[in-house]
Scaffold this active site. Structure first.
Site, mmCIF file in Angstrom:
data_model
loop_
_atom_site.group_PDB
_atom_site.id
_atom_site.type_symbol
_atom_site.label_atom_id
_atom_site.label_comp_id
_atom_site.label_asym_id
_atom_site.label_seq_id
_atom_site.Cartn_x
_atom_site.Cartn_y
_atom_site.Cartn_z
ATOM 1 N N LYS A 50 0.745 -1.239 -0.073
ATOM 2 C CA LYS A 50 0.170 -0.048 0.012
ATOM 3 C C LYS A 50 0.766 1.414 -0.086
ATOM 4 O O LYS A 50 0.476 2.293 -0.532
ATOM 5 C CB LYS A 50 -0.952 -0.040 1.432
ATOM 6 N N TYR B 228 1.359 3.994 6.667
ATOM 7 C CA TYR B 228 2.679 3.344 6.755
ATOM 8 C C TYR B 228 3.809 4.531 6.898
ATOM 9 O O TYR B 228 4.759 4.436 7.317
ATOM 10 C CB TYR B 228 2.936 2.734 5.243
#
Length: 377
Positions: free
Chosen positions: A130, A165
């Site tokens: 992702k 992230y």
């Protein structure tokens, strides 16, 4: 026997998940890099019945969102832990909410461990692809994303979208140089657990078992593009190896690494394998018969309960062990989900797996754990 000051002491947060279970098993191997290891395993919930107690020295339960609970549970071991393996996350539809909660969790744990007598020297953090494609599960953004061109490699710039992230990486970098870190960007993780949010193999296994139980066709819930084009996966064992390797390899410090099996596959080939393993008839993809997997499985919780009872399985709820929405999203990608492993090889990590053998192995493991049914012929 208490470990000596120079001993390697691991805290695996998320130890009951796909990667966490494999990490604990890897760390307890007699030939593990950096060993012998003392292993603390941590999770938000109690230890499940299928979890082998021998792979951790101590099991700790705490809620990382709660700073007080985290401090209370981790302060007694803060002077011991040399390596933090972060393989947990919480998922919300909104990516800003994801960022807040996941950053808070990691910050709370780091704060508890980085006391005045801290022994912590390295943190590994689990993220994923992702990083290169954006917040694909955020309904407000998923249809507007422009991702990088595959194969994905680690020096690609960040995308202009919120992504938890990125927040985790920034948090780790803020602790330099008092500790080192490594980031591990996996693809679709294949392993064995009933405690992972995104568990593709268990989602497919329950779908197949339900189809077999009620006589439905095991149809592919994706598109012609993903049926025919390439994708990759990450064996949880390979991922665990990479976490440990980076934690004890000086050259790998403060780096991000992709982690896949090193091969690619087309879903049409995997679908044949899954049909064989789950004892259902192979049905070739027919784009005239596209369907909504989430809608099909919406009312199948009671069917899964019947299967659990019939085969004497570990008691699970269908909605708690599957990710039909996430799977359907991945199977509707309009790009090939493929990451480069060149950087890992250049730095000295050569872990790999045959994806088809990996799927066979983990299906058998799930059956041994009594999470999915076995069929005798």
């Amino acid at each position: 026997m208490e470990p000596q000051p120079e001993a390697s002491v691991a805290l695996v947060v998320g130890v009951t998940g796909l990667t966490g279970l494999s990490l604990a098993e890897a760390l307890k191997q007699p030939n593990c890099l950096g060993g012998p290891w003392k292993v603390y395993g941590a999770a938000r919930g109690p230890r499940p019945g299928w979890f082998p107690p021998s792979i951790v020295d101590h099991f700790i339960t705490f809620d990382a969102v709660d700073s007080s609970d985290t401090r209370t549970k981790l302060s007694p071991i803060a002077h011991e832990v040399t390596h933090l393996f972060w393989v947990t996350f919480q998922i919300h539809p909104d990516e800003e909410a994801n960022t807040i909660v996941n950053k808070t969790m990691l910050l709370n744990v780091l704060t508890a461990l980085k006391s005045s007598s801290s022994s912590l020297i390295h943190v590994t953090v689990q993220t994923g692809t992702k990083h290169y494609i954006g917040p694909i599960f955020d309904p407000a953004r998923s249809t507007q994303l422009i991702c990088h061109e595959p194969p994905f490699h680690e020096n690609m710039p960040r995308l202009p979208y919120p992504n938890f992230y990125y927040a985790l990486e920034d948090l780790l970098q803020s602790y330099a140089p008092s500790l080192t870190y490594s980031v591990h960007r996996s693809s679709i993780i294949i392993g064995a657990s009933s405690r992972s949010v995104h568990n593709t193999l268990l989602t497919l296994a329950t779908y197949a078992a339900i189809c077999r139980h009620v006589g439905l066709a095991f149809r592919y819930p994706g598109t012609k593009y993903t049926w025919e084009h390439f994708c990759d996966m990450t064996d949880a064992g390979v991922l665990a190896q990479q976490h440990v390797w980076s934690a004890v390899t000086p050259r790998a410090k403060n780096q991000a690494f992709n982690c896949t099996n090193g091969d690619v596959f087309a879903w049409k080939s995997v679908w044949k394998l899954l049909s064989e393993l789950f004892d259902v008839e192979f049905v070739a993809f027919d784009e005239r018969q596209e369907f909504d997997l989430m809608e099909l499985m919406r009312d199948k919780g009671s069917v899964w309960e019947e299967i659990v009872e019939k085969y004497g399985l570990y008691n699970t709820k269908l909605e708690e062990i599957t990710c039909y929405e996430a799977l359907q999203t991945v199977l509707h990608f309009e790009f090939q989900l493929v990451s480069s492993m060149n950087k890992s090889r250049e730095y000295g990590f050569w872990g790999h797996a045959d994806t088809f053998q990996s799927i066979r192995f983990w299906v058998q493991k799930l059956r041994q754990m009594k999470i999915i049914p076995s069929y005798e012929h």
